[in-house]
Design an enzyme around this catalytic site. Structure first.
Site, PDB file in Angstrom:
ATOM      1  N   SER A 108       0.816  -1.215   0.000  1.00  0.00           N
ATOM      2  CA  SER A 108       0.000   0.000   0.000  1.00  0.00           C
ATOM      3  C   SER A 108       0.848   1.262   0.000  1.00  0.00           C
ATOM      4  CB  SER A 108      -0.930   0.008   1.212  1.00  0.00           C
ATOM      5  OG  SER A 108      -1.922  -0.983   1.096  1.00  0.00           O
ATOM      6  N   HIS A 162      -4.022  -1.726  -4.965  1.00  0.00           N
ATOM      7  CA  HIS A 162      -3.503  -3.018  -5.426  1.00  0.00           C
ATOM      8  C   HIS A 162      -4.610  -4.043  -5.246  1.00  0.00           C
ATOM      9  CE1 HIS A 162      -3.371  -4.089  -1.198  1.00  0.00           C
ATOM     10  NE2 HIS A 162      -2.662  -2.979  -0.962  1.00  0.00           N
ATOM     11  N   ASP A 164      -1.691   5.481   8.577  1.00  0.00           N
ATOM     12  CA  ASP A 164      -1.356   4.279   7.826  1.00  0.00           C
ATOM     13  C   ASP A 164      -0.856   4.663   6.437  1.00  0.00           C
ATOM     14  OD1 ASP A 164      -1.089   1.518   7.606  1.00  0.00           O
ATOM     15  OD2 ASP A 164      -3.098   1.256   6.772  1.00  0.00           O
TER      16      ASP A 164
END
Length: 404
Positions: A94, A333, A145
């Site tokens: 990511s 993804h 994140d």
């Protein structure tokens, strides 16, 4: 005159070639007409781990064979490849995937908007802020994140979430920050709104090394909220909302019940950001598609897809009422190597809405794959997202819009 004209033309062509070499990738790759529709606002939505099969599973389950998700009804769509520039893998994580969007360069897995040499590159969130736009991020993951971080911070390692939080306050200064991850905003031993080591996951506790960043955020003018009621009551001005220690759902469990759903957070963010006369950039992410795909948990992936598409509907409704808004939906993804098969005789299987048919979700891995991901767009300049492109193309389209 003809003898003079030929060398002159050659010279001009050579100079033009040199000029093109000096142009930015966005200028060289995506041509914008002078009369192109004006885009004031951009809403960029990431279904983390979502590729074509996840979308089709969501469509069959939620809308049926003759129906469509909101994201499927967007008028323009295409494909993005996801390869990182990582010497060890052709499959992105990511961090590298979101960094490709945010800085327009492929980089290594684990990188947060730095190039392959570890050098920081200006991000879309930072560029939009410099251009005078309001900015924000909404996620069901930690706000620090990899995916949200890539738009508002730079780090050689995605694990540096406390420093990413510090950068939000000191450098990129998003006007709205909503999601999970309170653990990274407080030093070890300082309990915040969410208790350390809760029974559902004793590994969750404050781990920051940059001091009390929530106190710093308040000092910087942010309202801090930690519950759905507090979010609903929040007034105008910079807003920080952290609704969980880590992700807003139990990553390793079989429960998806965020204390505030993604659509609600997105609606609040749009209300706050849309007051800026110069427009805004908002990043929105549903993390649970990825996390439950890692666990090969089909039921929860379908639930997360439903919440994601509700959020897309919120964004589309806003854009319909504000025609100068571009909405883009994609995934960073593919996760799980997902395939859909007939559900007859397969356990577990899921009903195809409105029919007596069923389908099953088959997984080939608990990791990511190198599959392309679909991208859909609505609003002015949405047609730029047709065809197949590398994931860096997102930056090439959005950078000129956000820096006008």
């Amino acid at each position: 005159m003809r003898k003079l004209a030929v060398p002159l033309i050659v010279c001009l062509l050579a100079l033009g070639g040199l000029y093109l070499l000096k142009r930015t990738p966005a200028d060289a790759y995506v041509a914008f007409r002078a009369d192109a529709p004006a885009v004031r606002n951009v809403i960029f939505i990431n279904g983390d781990g979502m590729a074509a099969a996840h979308r089709e599973a969501g469509r069959l389950f939620l809308a049926g064979p003759g129906g469509a998700l909101t994201m499927d009804r967007f008028p323009y769509s295409g494909q993005l490849s996801t390869s990182p520039a990582d010497p060890a893998s052709i499959v992105t994580d990511s961090a590298a995937g979101a960094s490709a969007w945010a800085i327009g360069r492929r980089t290594y897995n684990g990188a947060i908007s730095v190039d392959t040499g570890g050098r920081a590159v200006p991000t879309l969130g930072t560029l939009a802020k410099r251009a005078g736009k309001a900015t924000g991020l909404v996620t069901t993951a930690q706000v620090t994140d990899a995916s949200p971080a890539a738009f508002f911070a730079n780090a050689v390692d995605r694990k540096a979430q406390d420093d990413i939080a510090r950068q939000f306050l000191d450098v990129s200064k998003p006007d709205v920050i909503l999601g999970g991850g309170e653990d990274w905003w407080l030093p070890k031993g300082k309990v915040g709104a969410h208790p350390d080591r809760p029974a559902v996951d004793p590994t969750e506790f404050s781990v920051g090394t940059k001091g009390d960043l929530i106190a710093k955020a308040r000092k910087n003018g942010y309202q801090y909220v930690s519950t759905a009621a507090q979010l609903a009551a929040a007034g105008p001005g910079p807003l920080l909302g952290l609704f969980a220690n880590e992700e807003m759902f139990q990553q390793d469990g079989d429960v998806y019940a965020p204390p505030v759903d993604l659509a609600t957070m997105t609606q609040k963010a749009l209300g706050a950001l849309s007051t800026d006369p110069d427009g805004f950039f908002l990043f929105v992410e549903e993390e649970a598609v990825d996390e439950f795909a890692h666990a090969n948990n089909a039921r929860r992936v379908l639930q997360a897809m439903g919440q994601l598409d509700r959020t897309v509907s919120v964004a589309q409704s806003f854009a319909a009422a504000h025609p100068d808004t571009l909405v883009v939906v994609t995934g960073d993804h593919e996760t799980g190597g997902l395939a859909l098969v007939d559900g007859a005789g397969v356990s577990p299987s899921f009903p195809v809405k409105g029919t007596k048919l069923s389908f099953a979700m088959k997984w080939t891995t608990k990791g990511h794959t190198a599959q392309d991901v679909p991208v859909s767009a609505y609003g002015p300049l949405a047609e730029k997202f047709t065809g197949k492109h590398p994931n860096t193309y997102v930056h090439e389209v959005l950078a000129p819009i956000l820096t006008r």
